[in-house]
Scaffold this active site. Structure first.
Site, PDB file in Angstrom:
ATOM      1  N   CYS A 171       0.831  -1.201   0.000  1.00 25.13           N
ATOM      2  CA  CYS A 171       0.000   0.000   0.000  1.00 25.13           C
ATOM      3  C   CYS A 171       0.867   1.253   0.000  1.00 25.13           C
ATOM      4  CB  CYS A 171      -0.897  -0.001   1.237  1.00 25.13           C
ATOM      5  SG  CYS A 171      -1.836   1.502   1.410  1.00 25.13           S
TER       6      CYS A 171
ATOM      7  N   CYS B  66      -0.982   6.129   7.082  1.00 24.78           N
ATOM      8  CA  CYS B  66      -2.342   5.796   7.508  1.00 24.78           C
ATOM      9  C   CYS B  66      -2.382   5.194   8.910  1.00 24.78           C
ATOM     10  CB  CYS B  66      -2.970   4.854   6.487  1.00 24.78           C
ATOM     11  SG  CYS B  66      -4.508   4.096   7.009  1.00 24.78           S
TER      12      CYS B  66
ATOM     13  N   TYR C 227     -21.646 -12.409  26.367  1.00 25.27           N
ATOM     14  CA  TYR C 227     -21.158 -11.346  25.488  1.00 25.27           C
ATOM     15  C   TYR C 227     -21.607 -11.638  24.058  1.00 25.27           C
ATOM     16  CZ  TYR C 227     -17.888 -11.120  29.462  1.00 25.27           C
ATOM     17  OH  TYR C 227     -17.327 -11.084  30.709  1.00 25.27           O
TER      18      TYR C 227
ATOM     19  N   GLU D   6     -25.951  -9.909  26.722  1.00 25.01           N
ATOM     20  CA  GLU D   6     -25.156  -8.840  26.122  1.00 25.01           C
ATOM     21  C   GLU D   6     -25.566  -7.515  26.762  1.00 25.01           C
ATOM     22  OE1 GLU D   6     -22.880  -7.974  23.564  1.00 25.01           O
ATOM     23  OE2 GLU D   6     -23.510  -5.928  24.016  1.00 25.01           O
TER      24      GLU D   6
ATOM     25  N   ASP E 108     -17.354 -14.653  24.612  1.00 25.20           N
ATOM     26  CA  ASP E 108     -16.666 -13.887  23.558  1.00 25.20           C
ATOM     27  C   ASP E 108     -16.526 -12.444  24.041  1.00 25.20           C
ATOM     28  OD1 ASP E 108     -15.653 -12.823  21.223  1.00 25.20           O
ATOM     29  OD2 ASP E 108     -17.446 -13.142  20.020  1.00 25.20           O
TER      30      ASP E 108
ATOM     31  N   CYS F 250     -10.452 -11.888  21.608  1.00 22.27           N
ATOM     32  CA  CYS F 250      -9.784 -10.955  20.691  1.00 22.27           C
ATOM     33  C   CYS F 250      -8.527 -10.386  21.332  1.00 22.27           C
ATOM     34  CB  CYS F 250     -10.732  -9.835  20.269  1.00 22.27           C
ATOM     35  SG  CYS F 250     -11.406  -8.912  21.647  1.00 22.27           S
TER      36      CYS F 250
HETATM   37  N1  SAH Z   1     -20.160 -12.604  19.917  1.00 21.78           N
HETATM   38  C1  SAH Z   1     -20.523 -11.307  19.449  1.00 21.78           C
HETATM   39  C2  SAH Z   1     -19.433 -10.259  19.551  1.00 21.78           C
HETATM   40  C3  SAH Z   1     -18.840 -10.114  20.883  1.00 21.78           C
HETATM   41  S1  SAH Z   1     -17.865  -8.665  21.048  1.00 21.78           S
HETATM   42  C4  SAH Z   1     -20.942 -11.392  17.999  1.00 21.78           C
HETATM   43  O1  SAH Z   1     -20.702 -12.383  17.383  1.00 21.78           O
HETATM   44  O2  SAH Z   1     -21.542 -10.478  17.509  1.00 21.78           O
HETATM   45  C5  SAH Z   1     -18.037  -8.426  22.782  1.00 21.78           C
HETATM   46  C6  SAH Z   1     -19.402  -7.991  23.209  1.00 21.78           C
HETATM   47  O3  SAH Z   1     -19.450  -7.915  24.625  1.00 21.78           O
HETATM   48  C7  SAH Z   1     -19.822  -6.611  22.714  1.00 21.78           C
HETATM   49  O4  SAH Z   1     -21.010  -6.752  22.000  1.00 21.78           O
HETATM   50  C8  SAH Z   1     -20.016  -5.793  24.000  1.00 21.78           C
HETATM   51  O5  SAH Z   1     -21.087  -4.876  23.900  1.00 21.78           O
HETATM   52  C9  SAH Z   1     -20.321  -6.862  25.008  1.00 21.78           C
HETATM   53  N2  SAH Z   1     -20.040  -6.583  26.432  1.00 21.78           N
HETATM   54  C10 SAH Z   1     -19.061  -5.822  26.964  1.00 21.78           C
HETATM   55  N3  SAH Z   1     -19.059  -5.920  28.305  1.00 21.78           N
HETATM   56  C11 SAH Z   1     -20.072  -6.763  28.642  1.00 21.78           C
HETATM   57  C12 SAH Z   1     -20.555  -7.274  29.885  1.00 21.78           C
HETATM   58  N4  SAH Z   1     -19.994  -6.941  31.034  1.00 21.78           N
HETATM   59  N5  SAH Z   1     -21.599  -8.130  29.840  1.00 21.78           N
HETATM   60  C13 SAH Z   1     -22.164  -8.498  28.670  1.00 21.78           C
HETATM   61  N6  SAH Z   1     -21.740  -8.039  27.470  1.00 21.78           N
HETATM   62  C14 SAH Z   1     -20.699  -7.184  27.445  1.00 21.78           C
END
Ligand code: SAH
Length: 457
Positions: free
Chosen positions: A78, A84, A318, A339, A387, A414
């Site tokens: 790039c 960037c 999550y 969530e 997650d 992540c």
């Molecule tokens: N598995 C989801 C993505 C997860 S990303 C998918 O496939 O779409 C992590 C997520 O955790 C986010 O959506 C965020 O809003 C949520 N989150 C953050 N802290 C949290 C908590 N204490 N309890 C529940 N959810 C939470």
């Protein structure tokens, strides 16, 4: 290592060998265990560096001369890579990136998790690690009376023109350029951040990889858009497969992209896309994974690790918009998703209905509060999926898992460092980490995702 006096001095030169990469892709070399971060250097490289900043726990250096290059060093494709900052690893071949990401996971499992013998599989990468992003959010500026669509030069308000981004779907690049030209034709002024005036702040394009559907979002400072009718008509005519044109109004002086008000200007509120067999409705503000091809790989792995037979109660902590929950629901007796963001749960419920999946239940709240409450009410998981965001799981949730004793925990992460920390807690509570599979969701960047399979001993 002497913890009080750093072993290097400012403005001095050192001959070092790099062993690692930082989160932002800088090379890490060590002198007596004291780390020195040098931008542009790669693991295995030997170089002469000049130390330019010395802190208690680390120093920053500059590359002066490289004596030995990494066999994985390549020319970044790039032309605006350095300015960037959106990608950090284009100077490392893709093979090298996958090796580095695997090593990163192995290292933190050992260092933070105390887990030496857990198999970490080679990273599942993309066969074509470019042009994968399905969402572009491009700031708009002005130059010589015309509009420029680009990116903020690192640490400035300056917008540098970008006609294409090599990790972006080509389709999105085209949409942004077309929409920019239409706005320019009708005299729309760009938003001027320092003066907090003007109209158009960002153009956002979203693309459904499987369906080919396109959404255009115009983020404006004022609610009115001059020549709105003409602009809408031309976008509808010139952007192939556009299904939705949306305006978001953000009148605040902020660097947050979106404001609170979102109105559909033309077409539908949603575009659709599929991950595997599951259909998703995506609105302007919906969270949706930016690399759907690899999302399928990641969630496929989570599903495989869950080893469902159809008899299980599953909790998806999550759960976001319920992507993993809906994947799992096809093979489980019942899935409970939790969530914290209410809009995400609305999307999750909508997506369940859209796919006629009835064995799911979604709740808004903190996983560490809702799941202990469920447990008290007698809702227990045979398999539990987490997650979490980068900071990992709350300790209260980990303690509830240890008490609840689901047979299997599938941890989608992540951030390998918090994964390792949380695995250590679960190991102390009677669990064993069976294996870890990293998946490359963000080629050319340092982000690293991994799925871990954890079982009750
Ligand atoms: N598995 C989801 C993505 C997860 S990303 C998918 O496939 O779409 C992590 C997520 O955790 C986010 O959506 C965020 O809003 C949520 N989150 C953050 N802290 C949290 C908590 N204490 N309890 C529940 N959810 C939470």
């Amino acid at each position: 290592m002497n913890t009080t006096i750093p072993p290097v001095q400012k403005n001095e030169y050192y001959h070092v060998t790099f062993e690692d990469l930082t989160h932002d892709g800088a090379g890490v070399a060590k002198i007596d265990g004291y780390p020195i971060f040098v931008s542009g250097a790669l693991p295995e490289e030997e170089a002469n560096i000049k130390v330019i900043k010395v802190k208690k726990g680390y120093a920053i250096g500059r590359l002066i001369e490289t004596y030995k290059e990494s066999p994985y060093r390549v020319e970044a494709p790039c032309p605006i890579y350095k300015q960037c900052g959106g990608c950090q690893l284009q100077h490392l071949s893709y093979e090298g990136q996958l090796i580095a990401k695997r090593k990163q996971v192995q290292d933190v499992l050992e260092r933070i998790g105390g887990l030496k013998d857990v198999p970490v599989h080679p990273v599942l990468g993309m066969s074509e690690p470019w042009r994968y992003r399905n969402k572009a959010q491009v700031p708009i500026g002005e130059r010589e009376g015309g509009l420029v669509a680009g990116f903020y030069q690192q640490r400035t308000h300056e917008i540098i023109e970008m006609k294409e981004c090599l990790i972006q779907q080509e389709k999105n690049d085209e949409v942004v350029q077309t929409v920019k030209a239409i706005c320019e034709k009708y005299g729309v002024r760009a938003y001027d951040e320092p003066k907090h005036r003007g109209v158009l702040r960002h153009i956002m394009a979203r693309y459904g990889l499987v369906t080919g559907e396109v959404m255009v979002v115009l983020v404006t400072k004022p609610a009115e858009l001059p020549n709105k009718k003409e602009i809408i008509a031309e976008i509808a005519e010139q952007v192939p497969n556009v299904k939705s044109i949306v305006q978001n109004v953000n009148s605040k002086k902020t660097n947050v992209i979106f404001g609170d008000a979102t109105n559909v200007l033309w077409g539908e509120e949603y575009i659709y896309d599929f991950i595997g067999d599951i259909k998703f409705a995506i609105s302007a503000r919906s969270f949706y994974q930016v690399n759907p091809e690899q999302t399928k790989v990641l969630y496929g792995k989570a599903l495989e690790y869950a080893q469902l037979t159809g008899e299980e109660n599953v909790i998806d902590a999550y759960c976001g918009i319920g992507t993993i929950s809906l994947f799992l629901a096809q093979k489980a007796k019942k899935v409970y998703g939790v969530e914290i963001v209410p809009e995400a749960i609305e999307d999750a419920k909508r997506n369940a209905t859209l796919n006629e999946i009835n064995n799911v239940e979604f709740a808004v709240g903190e996983a560490e509060v809702v799941i202990p409450n469920w447990y008290k009410q007698g809702i227990k998981a045979d398999t539990l999926v987490v997650d979490p965001p980068r900071k990992g799981c709350d300790d209260a949730l980990l303690q509830t898992i240890i008490e609840m004793k689901p047979k299997r925990v599938v941890y989608v992460s992540c951030n390998p460092a918090t994964l390792a920390r949380d695995l250590k807690v679960l190991e102390g509570g009677g669990y064993k980490t069976v294996e870890v599979q990293p998946v490359d969701m963000f080629p050319q960047t340092t982000h690293c995702e991994a799925v871990a399979l954890i079982e009750l001993k």
